[in-house]
Design an enzyme around this catalytic site. Structure first.
Site, PDB file in Angstrom:
ATOM      1  N   LEU A 142      14.509 -48.527  28.490  1.00  0.00           N
ATOM      2  CA  LEU A 142      13.366 -49.559  28.171  1.00  0.00           C
ATOM      3  C   LEU A 142      12.100 -49.241  29.113  1.00  0.00           C
ATOM      4  O   LEU A 142      12.256 -48.479  29.965  1.00  0.00           O
ATOM      5  CB  LEU A 142      13.835 -50.947  28.925  1.00  0.00           C
ATOM      6  CG  LEU A 142      15.179 -51.292  28.162  1.00  0.00           C
ATOM      7  CD1 LEU A 142      15.637 -52.851  28.793  1.00  0.00           C
ATOM      8  CD2 LEU A 142      15.045 -51.485  26.569  1.00  0.00           C
ATOM      9  N   HIS A 143      10.981 -49.645  28.382  1.00  0.00           N
ATOM     10  CA  HIS A 143       9.774 -49.200  29.149  1.00  0.00           C
ATOM     11  C   HIS A 143       9.075 -50.386  29.271  1.00  0.00           C
ATOM     12  O   HIS A 143       9.454 -51.513  28.561  1.00  0.00           O
ATOM     13  CB  HIS A 143       9.134 -48.057  28.195  1.00  0.00           C
ATOM     14  CG  HIS A 143       9.048 -47.900  27.101  1.00  0.00           C
ATOM     15  ND1 HIS A 143       8.146 -49.184  26.188  1.00  0.00           N
ATOM     16  CD2 HIS A 143       9.816 -47.626  25.970  1.00  0.00           C
ATOM     17  CE1 HIS A 143       8.372 -49.075  24.950  1.00  0.00           C
ATOM     18  NE2 HIS A 143       9.388 -47.996  24.825  1.00  0.00           N
ATOM     19  N   GLY A 177       6.673 -51.392  27.153  1.00  0.00           N
ATOM     20  CA  GLY A 177       6.439 -51.897  25.907  1.00  0.00           C
ATOM     21  C   GLY A 177       7.767 -53.026  25.632  1.00  0.00           C
ATOM     22  O   GLY A 177       7.355 -54.025  25.088  1.00  0.00           O
ATOM     23  N   HIS A 178       8.885 -52.533  25.924  1.00  0.00           N
ATOM     24  CA  HIS A 178      10.101 -53.286  25.768  1.00  0.00           C
ATOM     25  C   HIS A 178       9.904 -54.647  26.418  1.00  0.00           C
ATOM     26  O   HIS A 178      10.202 -55.686  26.255  1.00  0.00           O
ATOM     27  CB  HIS A 178      11.388 -52.681  25.974  1.00  0.00           C
ATOM     28  CG  HIS A 178      11.755 -51.618  25.172  1.00  0.00           C
ATOM     29  ND1 HIS A 178      11.850 -50.170  25.529  1.00  0.00           N
ATOM     30  CD2 HIS A 178      12.051 -51.634  23.596  1.00  0.00           C
ATOM     31  CE1 HIS A 178      12.244 -49.467  24.535  1.00  0.00           C
ATOM     32  NE2 HIS A 178      12.437 -50.242  23.468  1.00  0.00           N
ATOM     33  N   GLN A 208      21.680 -45.075  12.247  1.00  0.00           N
ATOM     34  CA  GLN A 208      19.956 -44.765  11.933  1.00  0.00           C
ATOM     35  C   GLN A 208      19.584 -43.486  12.128  1.00  0.00           C
ATOM     36  O   GLN A 208      18.326 -43.169  12.270  1.00  0.00           O
ATOM     37  CB  GLN A 208      19.165 -45.829  12.409  1.00  0.00           C
ATOM     38  CG  GLN A 208      19.022 -45.724  14.114  1.00  0.00           C
ATOM     39  CD  GLN A 208      18.245 -47.037  14.465  1.00  0.00           C
ATOM     40  OE1 GLN A 208      18.884 -48.180  14.487  1.00  0.00           O
ATOM     41  NE2 GLN A 208      16.934 -46.898  14.941  1.00  0.00           N
ATOM     42  N   GLY A 241       8.185 -54.103  17.919  1.00  0.00           N
ATOM     43  CA  GLY A 241       6.867 -53.509  18.253  1.00  0.00           C
ATOM     44  C   GLY A 241       6.031 -52.810  17.126  1.00  0.00           C
ATOM     45  O   GLY A 241       6.928 -52.312  15.989  1.00  0.00           O
ATOM     46  N   GLN A 266       8.984 -49.591  10.202  1.00  0.00           N
ATOM     47  CA  GLN A 266      10.301 -50.638  10.683  1.00  0.00           C
ATOM     48  C   GLN A 266       9.935 -51.996  10.667  1.00  0.00           C
ATOM     49  O   GLN A 266      10.761 -52.789  10.137  1.00  0.00           O
ATOM     50  CB  GLN A 266      10.858 -49.965  11.916  1.00  0.00           C
ATOM     51  CG  GLN A 266      11.860 -51.217  12.594  1.00  0.00           C
ATOM     52  CD  GLN A 266      12.330 -50.671  13.651  1.00  0.00           C
ATOM     53  OE1 GLN A 266      13.401 -49.561  13.643  1.00  0.00           O
ATOM     54  NE2 GLN A 266      12.127 -51.145  14.799  1.00  0.00           N
ATOM     55  N   SER A 299       7.366 -44.982  24.662  1.00  0.00           N
ATOM     56  CA  SER A 299       8.603 -44.675  23.553  1.00  0.00           C
ATOM     57  C   SER A 299       9.616 -44.382  24.508  1.00  0.00           C
ATOM     58  O   SER A 299       9.331 -43.592  25.497  1.00  0.00           O
ATOM     59  CB  SER A 299       8.259 -43.817  22.448  1.00  0.00           C
ATOM     60  OG  SER A 299       9.229 -43.195  21.980  1.00  0.00           O
ATOM     61  N   SER A 300      10.600 -44.713  24.195  1.00  0.00           N
ATOM     62  CA  SER A 300      12.011 -44.173  24.865  1.00  0.00           C
ATOM     63  C   SER A 300      12.068 -42.677  24.996  1.00  0.00           C
ATOM     64  O   SER A 300      12.588 -42.122  25.740  1.00  0.00           O
ATOM     65  CB  SER A 300      13.386 -44.837  24.463  1.00  0.00           C
ATOM     66  OG  SER A 300      13.214 -46.197  24.308  1.00  0.00           O
TER      67      SER A 300
HETATM   68  O1  PAF Z   1      13.394 -49.913  17.236  1.00  0.00           O
HETATM   69  C1  PAF Z   1      14.522 -49.664  17.665  1.00  0.00           C
HETATM   70  O2  PAF Z   1      14.665 -49.388  18.871  1.00  0.00           O
HETATM   71  C2  PAF Z   1      15.733 -49.671  16.616  1.00  0.00           C
HETATM   72  O3  PAF Z   1      15.547 -49.065  15.349  1.00  0.00           O
HETATM   73  C3  PAF Z   1      16.247 -51.009  16.488  1.00  0.00           C
HETATM   74  C4  PAF Z   1      15.408 -51.977  15.999  1.00  0.00           C
HETATM   75  C5  PAF Z   1      16.676 -51.692  17.809  1.00  0.00           C
HETATM   76  C6  PAF Z   1      17.357 -50.824  15.844  1.00  0.00           C
HETATM   77  O4  PAF Z   1      18.449 -50.074  16.295  1.00  0.00           O
END
Ligand code: PAF
Length: 280
Positions: free
Chosen positions: A33-34, A36-37, A61, A147, A153, A185-186
């Site tokens: 987490l950063h 942004g989160h 994914q 975000g 997305q 970004s992570s």
């Molecule tokens: O944006 C992300 O971190 C991922 O795509 C999410 C939405 C948590 C789904 O795994």
């Protein structure tokens, strides 16, 4: 903060909350987490009585095994960060918990996955939507926070809930940037010092492209962006596209096009970064 690892346990706890009429705000993440989160969590807390953050690195994914293996993991420090913003609940299931059986659901993403990330990462968005849908079914939030850095997305999930009548309001939240403009970004933790120094050129280029847009053709802008990123040998452009904000179709002429956004993906060393800027 309450932490749950099992679907049955979080469901049981939230059932009671919902019976009491508590509104739940949900922030899905893959951890590391950063700020942004944390801004999404603050927003969820302001809007709802209970905030639920999930941390789950969703294998579905990742279309590239190496990318999945290299994805950063830091649950212990994530827990400290979540506690620092008073997040109420963390849900961090195992892969087996989320996918006890092979998962092969395919959703209709209405072609929004044809472009950009979807073209370079086949199957990525179906994997995102599968996990987001599962999470929504478990948590049943009123609102979910995403975000704008991951613009495609966000567009796909917004369209998905509408198409499949999923009663969750999708709340877009602004990209949070480092002082030099790099989008948080992570993946940034994986940048080597020289790559970290090179990476802000991505947003600087987007920013300048927007300034040039009123007096330039899209073709010229694209050529200019390609050349700009070539100036740093650590950066490798994957795509730069100007697309319609809703259909995500590439825009060929800016004149008369009100809602478009420029999206970019570039490697900095081995780390793939994405960013975007509104061309409204
Ligand atoms: O944006 C992300 O971190 C991922 O795509 C999410 C939405 C948590 C789904 O795994």
């Amino acid at each position: 903060m309450k932490i749950f690892y099992k679907i049955s346990e979080i469901k049981e706890y939230l059932l009671l909350q919902k019976a009491l009429g508590v509104k739940i705000g949900f922030i899905p993440t893959m951890g590391t987490l950063h700020s942004g989160h944390l801004s999404l969590i603050r927003r969820a807390k302001a809007d709802n009585l209970v905030s639920v953050c999930s941390i789950f690195i969703n294998p579905l994914q990742f279309n590239n095994k190496e990318d999945l293996e290299n994805y950063p993991k830091s649950l212990d420090s994530d827990i400290i960060k979540l506690e620092s913003v008073n997040c109420d609940i963390l849900f961090s299931p195992s892969e087996k918990e989320m996918y006890p059986e092979a998962e092969n659901t395919i959703y209709d993403l209405c072609g929004l996955d044809k472009y950009m990330e979807g073209a370079f990462r086949p199957g990525h968005f179906n994997g995102v939507v599968v996990v987001v849908k599962k999470m929504f079914d478990i948590i049943e939030p009123l609102k979910a926070y995403f975000g704008e850095k991951d613009f495609q997305q966000l567009a796909i999930i917004t369209n998905f809930v509408k198409k499949y009548h999923i009663p969750v309001e999708i709340i877009p939240c602004p990209t949070i940037r480092e002082d030099d403009g790099l989008a948080m970004s992570s993946r940034n933790v994986r940048l080597l010092p020289a790559e970290r120094k090179a990476a802000p050129l991505i947003y600087k280029t987007l920013y300048k492209a927007r300034e040039m847009a009123p007096t330039s053709s899209i073709e010229k802008l694209k050529k200019w962006v390609i050349n700009e990123l070539k100036k740093d040998s650590l950066l490798k452009l994957e795509y730069f596209e100007i697309v319609d904000c809703e259909s995500l179709e590439p825009v060929n002429n800016l004149a008369g096009h009100k809602k478009c956004i420029a999206c970019i993906a570039s490697y900095a060393g081995n780390v793939r970064l994405i960013d975007n800027i509104n061309f409204l």
